[in-house]
Structures are given as structure tokens and as C-alpha cells.
Enzyme design. Structure first.
Site, PDB file in Angstrom:
ATOM      1  N   GLY A  47     -11.071  12.122   3.694  1.00  0.00           N
ATOM      2  CA  GLY A  47     -11.649  11.806   2.518  1.00  0.00           C
ATOM      3  C   GLY A  47     -11.863  12.936   1.524  1.00  0.00           C
ATOM      4  N   GLY A  48     -12.474  12.915   0.495  1.00  0.00           N
ATOM      5  CA  GLY A  48     -12.394  13.850  -0.652  1.00  0.00           C
ATOM      6  C   GLY A  48     -13.061  14.987  -0.379  1.00  0.00           C
TER       7      GLY A  48
ATOM      8  N   GLU B  62      -0.158  -0.959  23.235  1.00  0.00           N
ATOM      9  CA  GLU B  62      -1.024   0.059  22.305  1.00  0.00           C
ATOM     10  C   GLU B  62      -0.270   1.018  21.274  1.00  0.00           C
ATOM     11  OE1 GLU B  62      -4.344   0.273  21.642  1.00  0.00           O
ATOM     12  OE2 GLU B  62      -3.761   1.942  20.145  1.00  0.00           O
TER      13      GLU B  62
HETATM   14  N1  CAO Z   1      -0.195 -19.664  34.800  1.00  0.00           N
HETATM   15  C1  CAO Z   1       1.252 -19.646  34.866  1.00  0.00           C
HETATM   16  N2  CAO Z   1       1.873 -18.949  34.136  1.00  0.00           N
HETATM   17  C2  CAO Z   1       1.206 -17.881  33.403  1.00  0.00           C
HETATM   18  C3  CAO Z   1       0.011 -18.139  33.515  1.00  0.00           C
HETATM   19  C4  CAO Z   1      -0.603 -18.738  34.170  1.00  0.00           C
HETATM   20  N3  CAO Z   1      -2.082 -18.705  34.482  1.00  0.00           N
HETATM   21  N4  CAO Z   1      -0.703 -16.909  32.568  1.00  0.00           N
HETATM   22  C5  CAO Z   1       0.444 -16.394  31.841  1.00  0.00           C
HETATM   23  N5  CAO Z   1       1.633 -17.027  32.614  1.00  0.00           N
HETATM   24  C6  CAO Z   1       3.119 -16.613  32.258  1.00  0.00           C
HETATM   25  C7  CAO Z   1       3.430 -17.127  31.170  1.00  0.00           C
HETATM   26  O1  CAO Z   1       3.687 -18.277  31.051  1.00  0.00           O
HETATM   27  C8  CAO Z   1       4.643 -16.225  30.695  1.00  0.00           C
HETATM   28  O2  CAO Z   1       5.719 -17.094  31.249  1.00  0.00           O
HETATM   29  P1  CAO Z   1       7.170 -17.313  30.529  1.00  0.00           P
HETATM   30  O3  CAO Z   1       7.671 -15.662  29.896  1.00  0.00           O
HETATM   31  O4  CAO Z   1       8.122 -17.707  31.378  1.00  0.00           O
HETATM   32  O5  CAO Z   1       7.047 -18.171  29.510  1.00  0.00           O
HETATM   33  C9  CAO Z   1       4.510 -15.017  31.788  1.00  0.00           C
HETATM   34  O6  CAO Z   1       3.368 -15.575  32.333  1.00  0.00           O
HETATM   35  C10 CAO Z   1       4.345 -13.905  31.176  1.00  0.00           C
HETATM   36  O7  CAO Z   1       3.528 -13.758  29.971  1.00  0.00           O
HETATM   37  P2  CAO Z   1       3.584 -12.717  28.650  1.00  0.00           P
HETATM   38  O8  CAO Z   1       4.713 -12.359  27.850  1.00  0.00           O
HETATM   39  O9  CAO Z   1       2.139 -12.810  28.125  1.00  0.00           O
HETATM   40  O10 CAO Z   1       3.326 -11.137  29.674  1.00  0.00           O
HETATM   41  P3  CAO Z   1       4.026  -9.851  30.056  1.00  0.00           P
HETATM   42  O11 CAO Z   1       3.678  -9.063  31.078  1.00  0.00           O
HETATM   43  O12 CAO Z   1       5.724 -10.143  29.904  1.00  0.00           O
HETATM   44  O13 CAO Z   1       3.992  -9.074  28.545  1.00  0.00           O
HETATM   45  C11 CAO Z   1       2.605  -8.369  26.679  1.00  0.00           C
HETATM   46  C12 CAO Z   1       2.883  -8.477  28.351  1.00  0.00           C
HETATM   47  C13 CAO Z   1       1.071  -7.662  26.579  1.00  0.00           C
HETATM   48  C14 CAO Z   1       3.546  -7.207  26.436  1.00  0.00           C
HETATM   49  C15 CAO Z   1       2.626  -9.559  26.032  1.00  0.00           C
HETATM   50  O14 CAO Z   1       1.831 -10.372  26.539  1.00  0.00           O
HETATM   51  C16 CAO Z   1       2.359  -9.257  24.500  1.00  0.00           C
HETATM   52  O15 CAO Z   1       3.307  -8.692  23.687  1.00  0.00           O
HETATM   53  N6  CAO Z   1       1.099  -9.736  23.978  1.00  0.00           N
HETATM   54  C17 CAO Z   1       1.002  -9.623  22.695  1.00  0.00           C
HETATM   55  C18 CAO Z   1       0.642  -8.416  22.066  1.00  0.00           C
HETATM   56  C19 CAO Z   1      -0.401  -7.753  22.971  1.00  0.00           C
HETATM   57  O16 CAO Z   1      -1.561  -8.488  23.082  1.00  0.00           O
HETATM   58  N7  CAO Z   1      -0.206  -6.512  23.345  1.00  0.00           N
HETATM   59  C20 CAO Z   1      -1.299  -5.565  23.808  1.00  0.00           C
HETATM   60  C21 CAO Z   1      -1.222  -5.861  25.370  1.00  0.00           C
HETATM   61  S1  CAO Z   1      -2.545  -4.412  25.714  1.00  0.00           S
HETATM   62  O17 CAO Z   1      -1.746  -3.180  25.519  1.00  0.00           O
END
Ligand code: CAO
Length: 426
Positions: free
Chosen positions: A247-248, A139
Site C-alpha cells: 500500500g501507500g 495451487e
Molecule cells: N465416477 C467415475 N469416474 C470419475 C468419477 C466418478 N465418480 N469422478 C471422477 N472420475 C473420472 C473422471 O471422469 C476423469 O476421467 P477421464 O479423464 O477418463 O474423463 C478422471 O476421473 C480424472 O478426473 P480429473 O482430470 O479431474 O482428475 P486428475 O486427478 O487427473 O486431475 C486436477 C486433477 C486437479 C489436476 C484436475 O481435476 C484439474 O485440473 N482441475 C481443475 C483445476 C483445479 O481445481 N485444480 C486445483 C486442484 S487443488 O490443488
């Protein structure tokens, strides 16, 4: 009663806030949302900011109403078979994984299209294509990179983030519109398509008026900003404008009766030009109606500080609700600063379903924000969020129509994890 999106099935691969906001809206409009979660863990927010030990957090429950949950390890070969079956039967896949996750899982766009050419694949990422496309985003990163933080706060203070989740929930809203638009186009083309919403883009869209001001700045000072009246020169980028109106119509937050002890005894007061004369009468300055320094908006701009100080002398004699009532009797736009406590207790919001009480099997009753978008022919009924894997069997059997033998193989492979808690308790 049928709902607007009855018949639409969503493969919900979302987590945290941005994606779940989007799929929750679609569920409220009647879509069948199947949330795919990692066995044993699920959406990470289930366990974040927990107020009751070992119970799904409010963070999770308030973002995942009206969904079904299946646990599935999509890196397990049997799990991939189940995911393939889900792709065949769903209309939309929604995901907000980090960049490249879906590809690494073995399900790039081309593969999804070969499995189901009608599927719409909707994604939220932090950034669109460009130098930051591989970055993970939360966020406040989006608020900072989308132009909101540089324009929020006071001129002499730090950039500020806002409590409204414009990066997460804002982008979820953008994506939901993209999805229903793609569903509509599919009725003509018969094809799916990719829908992407980058959080930086979503925030910038919501900060559109500040890009407007950036261009106005090239032609001279921004006269409705306080600093103009205070004689402080502008730099080359839009400054933080405190509580000045975007706004204005100049506006400020003013103290009301009780401000010394109540942090929310304030009101937003707008000196809208058409009601200026009524404002003058109300605050006891009838002479300002004709005085050349105050009668017309351009004359008032350099004097806004003095004008709002005078209005505040009046608002400080009344509660914020008295100011609201007295001003609205004359069509003068004002906004009392309402606390979350006041909003939670506001009967009219309960009446419209914007604030709802929901019952949950392990948490008990809690308050949530219902659907803020009201359709007269598709009424929203807010249902509790699913327990982790609560609908795994139901989805394997009734949606994907696997035979008992196939289900036994899937379970034996560990693809769905251990027996879901809800069923174990039954
Ligand atoms: N089965 C097996 N693996 C799974 C799975 C499932 N059902 N669901 C998720 N995973 C795995 C993914 O395959 C991934 O593995 P690899 O990195 O090995 O490919 C891993 O979980 C992590 O996924 P991720 O990168 O989405 O999760 P994260 O916690 O590392 O990051 C976040 C979180 C939010 C930073 C990232 O998902 C992101 O940048 N998302 C896009 C932007 C977004 O929506 N941000 C807002 C979040 S709300 O503040």
C-alpha cells in the site's frame, strides 16, 4: 435456527482443495451438500499426507466438513441414472474436474440443462478460454501463472510461492460468491446458468495491486519499494518487493527480542503517516518530527532503510507482543508474526469458532479452521467430514426416493461400489 442457505441442495463433484473449499462454505451456510465420490477411492485427498494410517487425512477432513458422501461410478449406466436423478433434485452442481471431464462423462451443460433448466453449474478450471484452457492446474501453477510468484520474494532471489492457498482456496471463495449470486439471480429469472472461476483469474484478482504498480511503473520508479531508496533502477516489469508494503504506507518486517532463536520473533511495522509523530516519540527520535529529512512522507521515501533500521533497534528490545501492545496504545499498526502453533492455541480464535476442535469416528479429535465468515442470523456449526460413501443408502432412499427394488438393481450393477465401510461397521 434456520441457516442462510437452508433448502439449497448442492451436487458436489469437487475434489482436492479448490472445489471442496467452496462447497464447504456453502455447507456451513446451511446448504445440503452431497459429495459424489468414486467407489473405493473417493476424493484423492482422503489418502494423501496421511498422519494416521488408513484414516481420512487432515487434508480431506479439514476441507469437507458438513457434507454427505455418496459413492457413485458415473461411468456405469446405472450410475448415470443416479446422477441424472441427483441433477433433477439439486440446485447447483459444483465441479473442479480437469478440462472436458464432465463432457466425457456424458453430462455437458446442454444435457444438464435439459434435465434441470434451473440448475446452476459451477466450475473451477486452471485457466479461462485461451491458449492454456486444456491444462490441468494445481495451487502453485496458479500462483505462478496469476502473477503472484513473479511479485513475491526478494529482488535478488527466486520467485516465491506463498503458504496461503490463494490459487485453490482463493478460487473456491470466488466460486462460492458466483454461486450465491447466480442463486439470487435465479429467483428473478427462474433459470440456471454457468458459473466459472479460473484459478489464474482468481490469483490475478488477488494480485490486483501489482497490476496497479505495473502501470505506475510506466510513469516512473515505485518510490515505496526498497530498491528506490537503495538507488537500484527498475526494469520493465513489477519487481519482487520483499516485505515492502503493497500500500501507500511503507512497512517492513523487523526483528524482536528472541529473534536469534525463535524463527517467528518478528513484527510487521507500518510507518503510517498520520501516526508518524507518535512513532518518533515511541522509538526515541522526537527530532524526526520536525527534521526536513524525516517529517513528511516524500522526504522519508529515499531513507526508509535507515528509518526502519532505527525502528528495529527499538523493536529488538521488546517481544513481538510487547511491541504490539505498546504500538496499539498509540494506534500504530503492527502485526506480530504468529506461528501456526500460536494460532492453534489462541483463545480468542477458539471463542469465535475460527479455530474449532472436531471429533471424528476413526481419527478422534483434531483442530480445524471453522467458517471465517460470520453471519449473525446463520450460525455455523462445524460437523465432521463424511466417511467414504457413508450416506449412500440415505441419499438413494430419502433424497432420490428410489424403491428398495431399484436400489437393489443399482447396487447389483456395481454403480455404488462395495458396501460402504461405515455401514459395514455398524
Ligand atoms: N465416477 C467415475 N469416474 C470419475 C468419477 C466418478 N465418480 N469422478 C471422477 N472420475 C473420472 C473422471 O471422469 C476423469 O476421467 P477421464 O479423464 O477418463 O474423463 C478422471 O476421473 C480424472 O478426473 P480429473 O482430470 O479431474 O482428475 P486428475 O486427478 O487427473 O486431475 C486436477 C486433477 C486437479 C489436476 C484436475 O481435476 C484439474 O485440473 N482441475 C481443475 C483445476 C483445479 O481445481 N485444480 C486445483 C486442484 S487443488 O490443488
Amino acid at each position: 435456527m434456520t441457516k442462510a442457505l437452508n433448502g439449497v441442495r448442492i451436487l458436489d463433484f469437487t475434489h482436492v482443495q479448490s472445489g471442496p473449499t467452496c462447497t464447504q462454505l456453502l455447507a456451513w451456510f446451511g446448504a445440503d451438500v452431497i459429495k459424489v465420490e468414486r467407489p473405493g477411492v473417493g476424493d484423492i485427498t482422503r489418502g494423501q499426507l496421511q498422519d494416521v494410517p488408513n484414516v481420512d487425512s487432515l487434508y480431506f477432513t479439514m476441507l469437507n466438513h458438513n457434507k454427505r458422501s455418496i459413492t457413485l461410478d458415473t461411468k456405469n449406466p446405472k450410475g448415470k441414472e443416479v446422477l441424472t436423478a441427483l441433477i433433477k433434485t439439486c440446485d447447483v452442481l459444483v465441479e473442479n474436474f480437469g478440462p472436458g471431464v464432465l463432457d466425457r462423462m456424458g453430462f455437458p451443460w446442454e444435457k444438464i440443462q435439459s434435465i434441470n433448466p434451473k440448475m446452476i453449474v459451477a466450475s473451477i478450471k486452471g485457466f479461462g478460454p485461451g491458449p492454456y484452457e486444456d491444462c490441468k492446474v494445481y495451487e502453485n501453477v496458479a500462483q505462478c501463472t496469476g502473477g503472484a510468484a513473479s511479485t513475491t520474494g526478494f529482488r535478488d532471489g527466486l520467485p516465491l510461492v506463498t503458504g496461503a492457498q490463494i490459487g485453490d482456496s482463493g478460487t473456491g471463495l470466488h466460486l462460492a460468491l458466483g454461486i450465491v449470486t447466480a442463486l439470487y439471480q435465479r429467483t428473478v429469472t427462474g433459470r440456471g446458468q454457468k458459473v466459472t472461476a479460473a484459478m489464474q483469474d482468481g490469483v490475478l484478482n488477488l494480485a490486483r495491486v501489482k497490476l496497479r504498480d505495473q502501470q505506475r511503473l510506466a510513469r516512473g520508479p515505485l518510490k515505496e519499494y526498497s530498491q528506490y531508496g537503495e538507488g537500484i533502477p527498475f526494469g520493465d516489469a513489477v519487481p519482487r518487493a520483499g516485505n515492502d508494503s503493497g500500500g501507500g504506507q511503507p512497512g517492513r518486517i523487523l526483528r524482536c527480542k528472541g529473534w536469534e532463536t525463535d524463527p517467528n520473533a518478528y513484527i510487521y511495522f507500518i510507518t503510517q503517516a498520520p501516526v508518524w509523530e507518535k512513532i518518533c516519540d515511541l522509538i526515541g527520535e522526537p527530532g524526526w518530527k520536525t527534521h526536513p529529512d524525516y517529517a513528511k512522507p516524500p522526504a522519508r521515501l529515499p531513507r526508509l532503510k535507515e528509518i526502519f533500521e532505527r525502528i528495529e533497534q527499538w523493536t529488538m528490545t521488546k517481544t513481538k507482543f510487547e511491541v504490539m501492545n505498546e504500538c496499539n496504545a498509540f494506534d500504530i499498526p503492527v502485526g506480530p508474526i504468529l506461528s501456526m502453533k500460536e494460532l492453534a492455541e489462541e483463545p480468542s480464535l477458539r471463542h469465535t469458532g475460527t479455530v474449532v476442535e472436531v471429533d471424528h469416528p476413526t481419527r478422534g479429535k483434531y483442530l480445524s479452521v471453522g467458517n471465517p465468515i460470520k453471519l449473525s442470523d446463520s450460525i455455523t456449526e462445524v460437523e465432521r467430514s463424511p466417511l467414504l460413501g457413508e450416506h449412500t443408502d440415505e441419499i438413494l432412499t430419502k433424497v432420490l426416493k428410489f424403491t428398495p427394488r431399484e436400489i437393489a438393481e443399482i447396487k447389483a450393477s456395481g454403480a455404488t461400489g462395495q458396501a460402504p465401510k461405515a455401514q459395514a461397521a455398524e
